[in-house]
Design a protein around this motif. Sequence first.
Motif, PDB file in Angstrom:
ATOM      1  N   GLU A  42     -12.316   6.423  -7.614  1.00  0.00           N
ATOM      2  CA  GLU A  42     -11.344   5.438  -8.075  1.00  0.00           C
ATOM      3  C   GLU A  42     -11.071   4.388  -7.007  1.00  0.00           C
ATOM      4  N   ASN A  43     -11.016   4.797  -5.749  1.00  0.00           N
ATOM      5  CA  ASN A  43     -10.781   3.845  -4.662  1.00  0.00           C
ATOM      6  C   ASN A  43     -11.963   2.891  -4.497  1.00  0.00           C
ATOM      7  N   GLN A  44     -13.186   3.423  -4.631  1.00  0.00           N
ATOM      8  CA  GLN A  44     -14.371   2.571  -4.539  1.00  0.00           C
ATOM      9  C   GLN A  44     -14.404   1.566  -5.685  1.00  0.00           C
ATOM     10  N   ARG A  45     -14.076   2.027  -6.864  1.00  0.00           N
ATOM     11  CA  ARG A  45     -14.031   1.143  -8.031  1.00  0.00           C
ATOM     12  C   ARG A  45     -13.019   0.018  -7.798  1.00  0.00           C
ATOM     13  N   LYS A  46     -11.862   0.380  -7.264  1.00  0.00           N
ATOM     14  CA  LYS A  46     -10.824  -0.604  -6.990  1.00  0.00           C
ATOM     15  C   LYS A  46     -11.305  -1.640  -5.976  1.00  0.00           C
ATOM     16  N   ASN A  47     -11.986  -1.188  -4.932  1.00  0.00           N
ATOM     17  CA  ASN A  47     -12.482  -2.112  -3.910  1.00  0.00           C
ATOM     18  C   ASN A  47     -13.517  -3.079  -4.468  1.00  0.00           C
ATOM     19  N   VAL A  48     -14.401  -2.574  -5.326  1.00  0.00           N
ATOM     20  CA  VAL A  48     -15.413  -3.443  -5.929  1.00  0.00           C
ATOM     21  C   VAL A  48     -14.749  -4.502  -6.798  1.00  0.00           C
ATOM     22  N   LEU A  72     -27.941   7.671   4.603  1.00  0.00           N
ATOM     23  CA  LEU A  72     -26.644   7.630   3.938  1.00  0.00           C
ATOM     24  C   LEU A  72     -25.939   8.983   3.920  1.00  0.00           C
ATOM     25  N   SER A  73     -24.617   8.893   3.811  1.00  0.00           N
ATOM     26  CA  SER A  73     -23.789  10.064   3.531  1.00  0.00           C
ATOM     27  C   SER A  73     -23.205   9.894   2.134  1.00  0.00           C
ATOM     28  N   ASP A  74     -22.663  10.964   1.575  1.00  0.00           N
ATOM     29  CA  ASP A  74     -22.251  10.954   0.171  1.00  0.00           C
ATOM     30  C   ASP A  74     -21.155   9.953  -0.151  1.00  0.00           C
ATOM     31  N   GLU A  75     -20.294   9.637   0.825  1.00  0.00           N
ATOM     32  CA  GLU A  75     -19.130   8.796   0.527  1.00  0.00           C
ATOM     33  C   GLU A  75     -19.402   7.305   0.676  1.00  0.00           C
ATOM     34  N   GLN A  76     -20.583   6.913   1.115  1.00  0.00           N
ATOM     35  CA  GLN A  76     -20.865   5.485   1.274  1.00  0.00           C
ATOM     36  C   GLN A  76     -21.104   4.822  -0.087  1.00  0.00           C
ATOM     37  N   LEU A  77     -20.514   3.654  -0.249  1.00  0.00           N
ATOM     38  CA  LEU A  77     -20.620   2.909  -1.500  1.00  0.00           C
ATOM     39  C   LEU A  77     -21.727   1.868  -1.401  1.00  0.00           C
ATOM     40  N   ILE A  78     -22.596   1.843  -2.414  1.00  0.00           N
ATOM     41  CA  ILE A  78     -23.631   0.830  -2.517  1.00  0.00           C
ATOM     42  C   ILE A  78     -23.225  -0.171  -3.592  1.00  0.00           C
ATOM     43  N   LEU A  93     -25.631   0.826  11.923  1.00  0.00           N
ATOM     44  CA  LEU A  93     -24.706   0.124  11.033  1.00  0.00           C
ATOM     45  C   LEU A  93     -24.852   0.631   9.602  1.00  0.00           C
ATOM     46  N   LEU A  94     -26.084   0.780   9.150  1.00  0.00           N
ATOM     47  CA  LEU A  94     -26.326   1.276   7.803  1.00  0.00           C
ATOM     48  C   LEU A  94     -25.868   2.722   7.653  1.00  0.00           C
ATOM     49  N   ARG A  95     -25.931   3.466   8.724  1.00  0.00           N
ATOM     50  CA  ARG A  95     -25.552   4.869   8.694  1.00  0.00           C
ATOM     51  C   ARG A  95     -24.035   5.061   8.573  1.00  0.00           C
ATOM     52  N   ARG A  96     -23.266   4.124   9.123  1.00  0.00           N
ATOM     53  CA  ARG A  96     -21.815   4.358   9.203  1.00  0.00           C
ATOM     54  C   ARG A  96     -20.972   3.407   8.357  1.00  0.00           C
ATOM     55  N   SER A  97     -21.539   2.336   7.798  1.00  0.00           N
ATOM     56  CA  SER A  97     -20.725   1.398   7.012  1.00  0.00           C
ATOM     57  C   SER A  97     -20.287   2.034   5.702  1.00  0.00           C
ATOM     58  N   PRO A  98     -18.996   2.029   5.403  1.00  0.00           N
ATOM     59  CA  PRO A  98     -18.517   2.628   4.154  1.00  0.00           C
ATOM     60  C   PRO A  98     -18.919   1.831   2.914  1.00  0.00           C
ATOM     61  N   GLU A 103      -6.425 -14.767  11.727  1.00  0.00           N
ATOM     62  CA  GLU A 103      -6.415 -14.264  10.367  1.00  0.00           C
ATOM     63  C   GLU A 103      -5.075 -13.595  10.078  1.00  0.00           C
ATOM     64  N   SER A 104      -4.649 -13.737   8.839  1.00  0.00           N
ATOM     65  CA  SER A 104      -3.399 -13.105   8.434  1.00  0.00           C
ATOM     66  C   SER A 104      -3.664 -11.681   7.978  1.00  0.00           C
ATOM     67  N   GLN A 105      -3.215 -10.716   8.749  1.00  0.00           N
ATOM     68  CA  GLN A 105      -3.449  -9.322   8.420  1.00  0.00           C
ATOM     69  C   GLN A 105      -2.795  -8.934   7.107  1.00  0.00           C
ATOM     70  N   SER A 106      -1.648  -9.575   6.760  1.00  0.00           N
ATOM     71  CA  SER A 106      -0.921  -9.192   5.562  1.00  0.00           C
ATOM     72  C   SER A 106      -1.686  -9.508   4.280  1.00  0.00           C
ATOM     73  N   LYS A 107      -2.622 -10.446   4.341  1.00  0.00           N
ATOM     74  CA  LYS A 107      -3.367 -10.848   3.159  1.00  0.00           C
ATOM     75  C   LYS A 107      -4.592  -9.985   2.907  1.00  0.00           C
ATOM     76  N   VAL A 108      -5.039  -9.253   3.893  1.00  0.00           N
ATOM     77  CA  VAL A 108      -6.273  -8.489   3.762  1.00  0.00           C
ATOM     78  C   VAL A 108      -6.121  -7.407   2.701  1.00  0.00           C
ATOM     79  N   LEU A 109      -7.034  -7.406   1.729  1.00  0.00           N
ATOM     80  CA  LEU A 109      -6.978  -6.458   0.622  1.00  0.00           C
ATOM     81  C   LEU A 109      -7.926  -5.278   0.810  1.00  0.00           C
ATOM     82  N   ILE A 110      -8.993  -5.487   1.566  1.00  0.00           N
ATOM     83  CA  ILE A 110      -9.967  -4.422   1.820  1.00  0.00           C
ATOM     84  C   ILE A 110     -10.061  -4.218   3.322  1.00  0.00           C
ATOM     85  N   ASN A 111      -9.743  -3.017   3.773  1.00  0.00           N
ATOM     86  CA  ASN A 111      -9.751  -2.738   5.207  1.00  0.00           C
ATOM     87  C   ASN A 111     -11.037  -2.082   5.687  1.00  0.00           C
TER      88      ASN A 111
END
Length: 288
Positions: A154-160, A100-106, A73-78, A3-11
């Motif tokens: 704002e970062n979550q919105r951008k990722n979505v 869940l924790s407060d920063e996890q995005l659904i 996995l559900l506990r720690r996935s952002p 995989e090309s690391q340079s193309k990855v938009l969401i880390n």
Amino acid sequence: MCESQSKVLINEQITFFGAGSMAEAIIRGMTARSVVKRSGITVINRSNQARLEELQKQYGVLFQTEDAAKTELLRRSPVLVLAMKPKDAAQALGQLGPLLSDEQLIISVIAGLSIRTMQTLLGRKQPIARTMPNTSSSIGLGATGISFSKEISENQRKNVLTMFESVGTVTVIEEEKMDVLTGISGSGPAYVYYLMEAMIAGGIRGGLTPEQAHELTVQTALGAARMVQQTGEEPSALRHKIMSPNGSTVAALEMLDKGDFYETVIAAVQRCAERSREMGAVLKEGIE
């Protein structure tokens, strides 16, 4: 798999909770366009391991089947993408909330399930993006409607937006418009396929081979959509350009009008939207 690391938009790691056709469409689109590393996607479902193995073989994603591993996995996935069937959503969200924790995005792709209902089922004001993509996302030509909860960063919105822009066009709308969007773009490809089925059948009955009828229908549908897209003209204007007085196109459209084609399609869109609201109401009633 290289995989090309340079193309990855969401880390960030993304977990798909559900492994149906919509989850596959999004996964296929994202991996084909290197939006996220294949190893950055994990898929889980209730019990169908064969389906998870199929997705791993096809797209190089990861999966988990052990209950303890899935819980962790559900506990720690952002980022968690909810892609289960609506009938399974209430139970799944009820079990998910305490993890869940407060920063996890659904991110939800569940038809009819409102942000408020999801937060009630979760028992917390979680950041939520309610989306309605369609299966054309799998080839990068999807149309996705998105509504955001006020808790979204704002970062979550951008990722979505990045996730769904990678598989087609995105329209951010008020949540109360989501059901009618479902009736147009969410289920819309099925209407077009149904029309194409009928056109192919008409060609075959007229003496064309199945292959000829199929090829002509596919190219016609593709060309018509591209004409609207590239010329910027309204479909009605392009339609009138084809209609010569007393010509064959007029005769064909008169036949469609006899079947109330125009109003039937509108009714189909409205019924789809209504059904989306009904499914959401069933889930809402189950928690009140």
